[in-house]
Write an enzyme that holds these catalytic residues in place. Structure first.
Site, PDB file in Angstrom:
ATOM      1  N   ASP A  77      -5.052   3.779   0.014  1.00 47.85           N
ATOM      2  CA  ASP A  77      -6.183   4.077   0.905  1.00 47.85           C
ATOM      3  C   ASP A  77      -6.468   5.574   0.845  1.00 47.85           C
ATOM      4  OD1 ASP A  77      -8.041   4.220   2.917  1.00 47.85           O
ATOM      5  OD2 ASP A  77      -6.841   3.143   4.408  1.00 47.85           O
ATOM      6  N   TRP A  98     -13.538  11.382   6.995  1.00 42.71           N
ATOM      7  CA  TRP A  98     -12.415  10.515   7.298  1.00 42.71           C
ATOM      8  C   TRP A  98     -12.258   9.584   6.148  1.00 42.71           C
ATOM      9  CZ3 TRP A  98      -8.608   8.286   9.473  1.00 42.71           C
ATOM     10  CH2 TRP A  98      -8.216   8.692  10.750  1.00 42.71           C
ATOM     11  N   ARG A 113     -13.677  -5.257   3.613  1.00 41.62           N
ATOM     12  CA  ARG A 113     -12.582  -5.130   4.582  1.00 41.62           C
ATOM     13  C   ARG A 113     -13.034  -5.170   6.036  1.00 41.62           C
ATOM     14  NH1 ARG A 113      -7.976  -3.740   4.288  1.00 41.62           N
ATOM     15  NH2 ARG A 113      -8.119  -1.878   5.572  1.00 41.62           N
ATOM     16  N   GLU A 154     -13.761  -1.253   6.625  1.00 48.19           N
ATOM     17  CA  GLU A 154     -13.086  -1.423   7.923  1.00 48.19           C
ATOM     18  C   GLU A 154     -13.863  -0.820   9.089  1.00 48.19           C
ATOM     19  OE1 GLU A 154      -9.428   0.629   6.803  1.00 48.19           O
ATOM     20  OE2 GLU A 154      -9.934   2.195   8.230  1.00 48.19           O
ATOM     21  N   TYR A 208      -2.568  12.408   7.017  1.00 48.04           N
ATOM     22  CA  TYR A 208      -2.895  11.318   7.929  1.00 48.04           C
ATOM     23  C   TYR A 208      -2.109  10.047   7.590  1.00 48.04           C
ATOM     24  CZ  TYR A 208      -5.156   7.550  10.294  1.00 48.04           C
ATOM     25  OH  TYR A 208      -5.365   6.447  11.061  1.00 48.04           O
ATOM     26  N   HIS A 231      -9.274  -5.735   7.568  1.00 47.81           N
ATOM     27  CA  HIS A 231      -8.528  -4.607   8.126  1.00 47.81           C
ATOM     28  C   HIS A 231      -7.405  -5.156   9.020  1.00 47.81           C
ATOM     29  CE1 HIS A 231      -8.978  -0.673  10.686  1.00 47.81           C
ATOM     30  NE2 HIS A 231      -8.067  -0.534   9.757  1.00 47.81           N
ATOM     31  N   ARG A 266       0.853  -1.191   0.000  1.00 49.48           N
ATOM     32  CA  ARG A 266       0.000   0.000   0.000  1.00 49.48           C
ATOM     33  C   ARG A 266       0.884   1.235   0.000  1.00 49.48           C
ATOM     34  NH1 ARG A 266      -4.010   2.114   4.857  1.00 49.48           N
ATOM     35  NH2 ARG A 266      -2.249   3.454   5.312  1.00 49.48           N
ATOM     36  N   GLU A 285      -8.866   1.805  -1.788  1.00 47.30           N
ATOM     37  CA  GLU A 285      -9.624   1.583  -0.553  1.00 47.30           C
ATOM     38  C   GLU A 285     -10.299   2.852  -0.061  1.00 47.30           C
ATOM     39  OE1 GLU A 285      -7.117   0.132   2.575  1.00 47.30           O
ATOM     40  OE2 GLU A 285      -8.525   0.815   4.090  1.00 47.30           O
ATOM     41  N   HIS A 300      -8.897   6.985   2.594  1.00 45.03           N
ATOM     42  CA  HIS A 300      -9.487   7.373   3.883  1.00 45.03           C
ATOM     43  C   HIS A 300     -10.733   8.240   3.687  1.00 45.03           C
ATOM     44  CE1 HIS A 300      -5.481   6.144   5.579  1.00 45.03           C
ATOM     45  NE2 HIS A 300      -6.343   5.511   6.338  1.00 45.03           N
ATOM     46  N   GLU A 319      -4.278  -7.163   5.254  1.00 46.58           N
ATOM     47  CA  GLU A 319      -3.409  -6.014   5.578  1.00 46.58           C
ATOM     48  C   GLU A 319      -2.498  -6.393   6.750  1.00 46.58           C
ATOM     49  OE1 GLU A 319      -5.629  -2.657   7.051  1.00 46.58           O
ATOM     50  OE2 GLU A 319      -4.024  -1.251   6.577  1.00 46.58           O
ATOM     51  N   ASP A 349      -4.458  -0.575  15.275  1.00 50.37           N
ATOM     52  CA  ASP A 349      -5.427  -0.451  16.376  1.00 50.37           C
ATOM     53  C   ASP A 349      -6.257  -1.716  16.578  1.00 50.37           C
ATOM     54  OD1 ASP A 349      -6.495   0.183  13.865  1.00 50.37           O
ATOM     55  OD2 ASP A 349      -8.138   1.317  14.732  1.00 50.37           O
TER      56      ASP A 349
END
Ligand code: GCO
Ligand code: MG
Length: 405
Positions: A212, A405, A285, A264, A159, A314, A147, A238, A214, A341, A318
């Site tokens: 991604d 986001w 995801r 996700e 980000y 995902h 990615r 993504e 986001h 991922e 986190d």
């Protein structure tokens, strides 16, 4: 075999993790991940006050009934907090069932469909050259899918791109209030197409590339990006746009053959039902931790398979290694698995708390053959790193408008 106790742990070995431990009256226990980034303590309170008391004395084998009890039975269906709590309990119960059976969870799901699980790694740089250097280093380690993210020139912060100066990715444990980051779609477009143009020139055509967004683009902007990136042959794009209105992905789909991935943040199959059924996406995801555990991910995978949608769980930092292990069992089994991922197993401290024998080699991971999920949790080590309130950033346009986001 009855549930005799449920314990909830919160630990911050670099970032916060919520771990559920379900204990049975025959001396077994199972582990689950219930981490909800930035809202961790809401799940802890929900589990302690509203879930655990209802489950004491229930049959620990009744995974499906307990899932339904916590989903339908509460009247307030869905929701991030509710579904993360269900996920923590559900994973722990699958862990227990595997331990009782003496089998890894993938065997309970139907056995292996593949020898190993393909991974994609992250290359996130301060600029395009830096991103591509990082990608080359990952290719040298054997990764076959990467990615690519790069800082957007002209924005103060991008980000997920903190450079080498900071902890990888987003900082945690030291964000007692949400930081604010700015966003400019025109500036982003100037960077992102050039990133993939240079990536193909420098990295060649064999490596799989991903990106991604986001969710920063509107559907028509995503359609345009998908078209502009077609020459560079992405494995997937993504979270191009938010899909609360699932129909909106028709706009993107009608304009581009770049494969699309999303999911996700989804909590249930209902969040992606239309996207899947109308074949508006190529990869789903959803994460075991945020979408109700192994029980619901298995349901989503089977539903997606009917429509040629692959799974791509995902795997951000986190999610705890317990979630990663749950994904590994699902990935080993799912006939329509796509890619996983992978960003490593966290800090040294996290690796002392969550121990497992998942092997990573040449861009692929090998599921544990231990009974259950195959992860252990060191409670003493976890206690050394107490919870720290911490937030994800919020995103604003340069004129101050709060953005997606
Ligand atoms: C990913 C995710 C992460 C999320 C993070 C938020 O694809 O890895 O988008 O970048 O931002 O998981 O909690
Ligand atoms: Mg993402």
């Amino acid at each position: 075999m009855k549930i005799s106790d449920i314990k909830i742990f919160v630990t911050c070995p670099g970032r916060n993790f919520v771990t559920v431990k379900v204990i049975t009256d025959n001396g077994l226990f199972g582990l689950g991940d219930a981490t909800l980034n930035g809202r961790e303590m809401a799940v802890v309170a929900y589990l302690q006050e509203h879930v655990a008391p209802c489950l004491i004395g229930k049959d620990a084998h009744a995974i499906e009934d307990i899932w339904q009890y916590l989903y339908k039975g509460v009247y307030w269906r869905k929701g991030a907090v509710n579904m993360a709590a269900i996920a923590g309990i559900d994973m722990a119960l699958w862990d227990i069932k595997g331990k009782v059976a003496g089998l890894p969870v993938y065997q309970l799901l139907g056995g292996k469909s593949r020898k190993s699980v393909g991974l994609y790694a992250h290359a996130s740089g301060d600029d395009i050259a830096d991103t591509l250097l990082k990608a080359e280093a990952l290719m040298a380690q054997g990764f076959k899918a990467i990615r690519l993210q790069s800082a957007v020139p002209g924005l103060k912060v991008t980000y997920g791109v903190l450079g080498d100066k900071e902890n990888y990715y987003e900082l945690q444990g030291n964000r007692p209030l949400p930081p604010e980051e700015d966003w400019s779609t025109p500036k982003y477009f100037n960077m992102v197409v050039e990133l993939f143009k240079q990536a193909r020139e420098k990295l060649g055509n064999d490596v799989q590339l991903l990106h991604d967004v986001h969710s920063r683009l509107t559907p028509i902007e995503s359609a345009r990006l998908g078209k502009l990136l077609e020459p560079y042959n992405l494995l997937f794009l993504e979270d191009a746009s938010i899909a609360e209105n699932q129909d909106s992905y028709k706009t993107i789909r009608q304009h581009t053959t770049t494969p699309l991935a999303i999911g996700e943040t989804y909590n249930t199959i209902w969040d992606c039902k239309d996207l899947i059924q109308n074949q508006l996406i190529d990869y789903i995801r959803t994460a075991a931790t945020h979408a109700g555990g192994i029980t619901s991910l298995k349901r989503i995978a089977d539903f997606a398979g009917i429509y040629n949608v692959k799974t791509a769980p995902h795997g951000a930092p986190d999610l705890s290694p317990i979630c990663f292990a749950a994904h590994m069992h699902l990935n080993a089994w799912a006939p329509n698995f796509g890619i996983q991922e992978f960003v490593g197993f966290g800090t040294q401290e996290a690796q002392q708390i969550f121990t497992h024998d998942i092997q990573v080699k040449d861009g692929a991971a090998f599921v544990s053959d231990k009974p259950g999920l195959g992860v252990d949790f060191n409670e003493d080590a976890a206690a050394l790193y107490p919870y720290k309130r911490s937030y994800l950033p919020v995103s604003r346009l340069e004129d101050g408008t709060l953005w997606n986001w």
